[in-house]
Write a protein that holds these residues in place. Structure first.
Motif, PDB file in Angstrom:
ATOM      1  N   SER A   1       0.822  -1.210   0.000  1.00 18.53           N
ATOM      2  CA  SER A   1       0.000   0.000   0.000  1.00 18.53           C
ATOM      3  C   SER A   1       0.853   1.255   0.000  1.00 18.53           C
ATOM      4  N   VAL A   2       1.924   1.244   0.793  1.00 20.37           N
ATOM      5  CA  VAL A   2       2.816   2.405   0.858  1.00 20.37           C
ATOM      6  C   VAL A   2       3.499   2.624  -0.493  1.00 20.37           C
ATOM      7  N   TYR A   3       4.011   1.544  -1.102  1.00 23.43           N
ATOM      8  CA  TYR A   3       4.665   1.668  -2.399  1.00 23.43           C
ATOM      9  C   TYR A   3       3.685   2.186  -3.451  1.00 23.43           C
ATOM     10  N   ALA A   4       2.461   1.662  -3.435  1.00 17.10           N
ATOM     11  CA  ALA A   4       1.465   2.091  -4.424  1.00 17.10           C
ATOM     12  C   ALA A   4       1.116   3.565  -4.249  1.00 17.10           C
ATOM     13  N   TYR A   5       1.033   4.018  -3.007  1.00 14.03           N
ATOM     14  CA  TYR A   5       0.722   5.420  -2.745  1.00 14.03           C
ATOM     15  C   TYR A   5       1.791   6.330  -3.342  1.00 14.03           C
ATOM     16  N   TYR A   6       3.054   6.000  -3.103  1.00 13.55           N
ATOM     17  CA  TYR A   6       4.141   6.845  -3.613  1.00 13.55           C
ATOM     18  C   TYR A   6       4.256   6.751  -5.128  1.00 13.55           C
ATOM     19  N   GLU A   7       3.894   5.617  -5.719  1.00 12.08           N
ATOM     20  CA  GLU A   7       3.903   5.521  -7.177  1.00 12.08           C
ATOM     21  C   GLU A   7       2.873   6.459  -7.793  1.00 12.08           C
ATOM     22  N   ARG A   8       1.758   6.655  -7.100  1.00 10.33           N
ATOM     23  CA  ARG A   8       0.734   7.568  -7.611  1.00 10.33           C
ATOM     24  C   ARG A   8       1.076   9.028  -7.331  1.00 10.33           C
ATOM     25  N   ASN A   9       2.086   9.254  -6.485  1.00  9.34           N
ATOM     26  CA  ASN A   9       2.491  10.609  -6.134  1.00  9.34           C
ATOM     27  C   ASN A   9       4.007  10.726  -6.317  1.00  9.34           C
ATOM     28  N   PRO A  10       4.493  10.615  -7.558  1.00 13.63           N
ATOM     29  CA  PRO A  10       5.935  10.508  -7.794  1.00 13.63           C
ATOM     30  C   PRO A  10       6.736  11.750  -7.437  1.00 13.63           C
ATOM     31  N   SER A  11       6.085  12.895  -7.283  1.00 11.71           N
ATOM     32  CA  SER A  11       6.827  14.102  -6.921  1.00 11.71           C
ATOM     33  C   SER A  11       7.174  14.134  -5.436  1.00 11.71           C
ATOM     34  N   ARG A  12       6.523  13.294  -4.641  1.00 12.07           N
ATOM     35  CA  ARG A  12       6.800  13.250  -3.211  1.00 12.07           C
ATOM     36  C   ARG A  12       8.054  12.434  -2.931  1.00 12.07           C
TER      37      ARG A  12
ATOM     38  N   PRO B   1      -4.362  12.800   4.492  1.00 11.42           N
ATOM     39  CA  PRO B   1      -5.391  11.886   4.995  1.00 11.42           C
ATOM     40  C   PRO B   1      -5.648  10.723   4.046  1.00 11.42           C
ATOM     41  N   ASN B   2      -5.486  10.951   2.755  1.00 14.26           N
ATOM     42  CA  ASN B   2      -5.717   9.895   1.774  1.00 14.26           C
ATOM     43  C   ASN B   2      -4.751   8.730   1.956  1.00 14.26           C
ATOM     44  N   PHE B   3      -3.532   9.036   2.394  1.00 13.68           N
ATOM     45  CA  PHE B   3      -2.542   7.980   2.641  1.00 13.68           C
ATOM     46  C   PHE B   3      -3.062   7.011   3.705  1.00 13.68           C
ATOM     47  N   TYR B   4      -3.550   7.549   4.811  1.00  7.45           N
ATOM     48  CA  TYR B   4      -4.004   6.700   5.917  1.00  7.45           C
ATOM     49  C   TYR B   4      -5.322   6.000   5.569  1.00  7.45           C
ATOM     50  N   ARG B   5      -6.189   6.683   4.828  1.00  9.43           N
ATOM     51  CA  ARG B   5      -7.429   6.036   4.413  1.00  9.43           C
ATOM     52  C   ARG B   5      -7.128   4.845   3.512  1.00  9.43           C
ATOM     53  N   GLN B   6      -6.211   5.041   2.571  1.00  5.36           N
ATOM     54  CA  GLN B   6      -5.850   3.954   1.670  1.00  5.36           C
ATOM     55  C   GLN B   6      -5.244   2.786   2.427  1.00  5.36           C
ATOM     56  N   LEU B   7      -4.418   3.100   3.411  1.00  4.58           N
ATOM     57  CA  LEU B   7      -3.761   2.051   4.195  1.00  4.58           C
ATOM     58  C   LEU B   7      -4.785   1.222   4.972  1.00  4.58           C
ATOM     59  N   LEU B   8      -5.723   1.895   5.624  1.00  5.70           N
ATOM     60  CA  LEU B   8      -6.679   1.194   6.480  1.00  5.70           C
ATOM     61  C   LEU B   8      -7.746   0.451   5.692  1.00  5.70           C
TER      62      LEU B   8
ATOM     63  N   TYR C   1      -7.150  -9.439   8.236  1.00  3.78           N
ATOM     64  CA  TYR C   1      -6.140  -8.463   7.839  1.00  3.78           C
ATOM     65  C   TYR C   1      -6.538  -7.062   8.294  1.00  3.78           C
ATOM     66  N   ALA C   2      -7.821  -6.752   8.232  1.00  2.00           N
ATOM     67  CA  ALA C   2      -8.278  -5.427   8.644  1.00  2.00           C
ATOM     68  C   ALA C   2      -8.012  -5.205  10.132  1.00  2.00           C
ATOM     69  N   LEU C   3      -8.280  -6.217  10.950  1.00  2.00           N
ATOM     70  CA  LEU C   3      -8.028  -6.096  12.387  1.00  2.00           C
ATOM     71  C   LEU C   3      -6.537  -5.963  12.682  1.00  2.00           C
ATOM     72  N   LEU C   4      -5.733  -6.741  11.973  1.00  4.45           N
ATOM     73  CA  LEU C   4      -4.290  -6.647  12.177  1.00  4.45           C
ATOM     74  C   LEU C   4      -3.745  -5.311  11.675  1.00  4.45           C
ATOM     75  N   MET C   5      -4.326  -4.786  10.598  1.00  4.02           N
ATOM     76  CA  MET C   5      -3.908  -3.474  10.115  1.00  4.02           C
ATOM     77  C   MET C   5      -4.208  -2.405  11.162  1.00  4.02           C
ATOM     78  N   LEU C   6      -5.404  -2.449  11.730  1.00  2.86           N
ATOM     79  CA  LEU C   6      -5.756  -1.496  12.785  1.00  2.86           C
ATOM     80  C   LEU C   6      -4.810  -1.640  13.973  1.00  2.86           C
ATOM     81  N   ALA C   7      -4.521  -2.886  14.358  1.00  5.78           N
ATOM     82  CA  ALA C   7      -3.623  -3.128  15.486  1.00  5.78           C
ATOM     83  C   ALA C   7      -2.227  -2.597  15.202  1.00  5.78           C
ATOM     84  N   SER C   8      -1.768  -2.795  13.963  1.00  7.72           N
ATOM     85  CA  SER C   8      -0.428  -2.317  13.614  1.00  7.72           C
ATOM     86  C   SER C   8      -0.339  -0.804  13.704  1.00  7.72           C
TER      87      SER C   8
END
Length: 308
Positions: free
Chosen positions: A132-143, A241-248, A263-270
């Motif tokens: 998810s993190v890699y995909a987010y940065y691929e969509r925002n290559p200037s960051r 905020p979109n980064f965290y929404r996408q992650l969760l 996976y959703a519960l473990l994502m929240l826990a992480s």
């Protein structure tokens, strides 16, 4: 090619087997840095020297960032590739990285991560976070981009221009994010290369999973504080905020089927553990932040033309 290791001889052997199987036609070397394991790893991996240009160096226990720097100082090639002792690079990994450098000179290249423990829900959730993190940065290559040291390669000269990995991160957390931040701040380009793939086999139970993400939270706050300090900002800057929404929401993808809820519960826990770690670091810093300058001798670029 640099591999830090600490007390995991069995998994290190699997990593070295994979490096023996690389189909790269250029010469390459492998530097293993033993980060003060209780039993030196050199005797256990000495037989790989028959098939690899292998060097094993040993240092007092100082963490993977320091071990990578120690290994990099012994490397003689124009390029530095990094992976970890619980990783299994695919046979064309190094060849793919060399191709990337030919098309993208001067870049930091981050490759794809493949979870080798698909039945481990903790490893699968960690893979989902990284994807998810890699995909987010691929969509925002200037960051600023983030790439894990499980699969990362850079020109050696530029590695030393930004002083390598910060040894103020003594644990396996934050040093890769900090390196990518300083790379970006230096104006150096980076690129994602999904064709360069490394398998990752790091299992967890619930306790170790939460402990790992708590440590990530501590390190993440320190990285953000360092970024703010270097850029003259007051306060730290968070992702959108979109980064965290996408992650969760990533675990709710229908392709995960019955595992989606787990996976959703473990994502929240992480993320709760990460937030708790950041809070703990804010109120009780684990260690004083410091920038460790390197001598000109250690920063000197290598001149060999071999690809490594």
């Amino acid at each position: 090619m640099v591999v830090p290791t600490f007390g995991r001889v069995g998994s290190l052997a699997l990593c070295l087997e994979a490096l023996c199987a690389q189909n790269l036609t250029n010469a390459y070397e492998v530097i293993v840095c033993d980060d003060g394991s209780s039993e030196p790893v050199a005797p256990a991996v000495a037989h790989f020297a028959d098939r690899l240009a292998l060097t094993v160096v040993r240092q007092r226990h100082a963490g993977p960032a320091a071990a990578r720097n120690t290994g990099a100082r012994r490397a003689r090639g124009r390029f530095l590739a990094f992976t970890d002792d619980d990783c299994v690079p695919e046979p064309d990994w190094l060849a793919r990285l060399v191709e990337q450098f030919a098309h993208r000179p001067g870049h930091l290249i981050g490759g794809a991560l493949v979870n080798l423990l698909p039945r481990d829900p903790y490893a699968s959730t960690t893979q989902l976070i990284m994807s998810s993190v890699y995909a987010y940065y691929e969509r925002n290559p200037s960051r600023q981009r983030f790439f894990s040291t499980t699969n990362l390669a850079v020109p050696a000269r530029r590695f030393w221009e930004i002083d390598g990995f910060s040894e103020s991160f003594p644990r396996a957390a934050g040093e890769d994010y900090d390196f990518c931040a300083r790379w970006h701040e230096s104006g150096f380009p980076s690129a994602y290369a999904p064709v360069a793939r490394v398998g990752h086999a790091h299992g967890h139970d619930l306790r170790s999973f939460l402990r790992q993400h708590f440590g990530y939270g501590r390190a993440l706050l320190r990285v953000r504080q360092g970024m703010a300090r270097r850029n003259g900002r007051v306060g730290i800057q968070m992702e959108s905020p979109n980064f965290y929404r996408q992650l969760l929401t990533a675990p709710l993808d229908r392709r995960f089927g019955l595992h989606s809820l787990q996976y959703a519960l473990l994502m929240l826990a992480s993320q709760a553990a990460t937030a708790a770690g950041a809070a703990a670091e804010f109120f009780t810093p684990e260690m004083e932040q410091r920038e460790r300058p390197m001598t000109a001798e250690l920063r000197a670029p290598r001149t060999s033309s071999a690809a490594r």
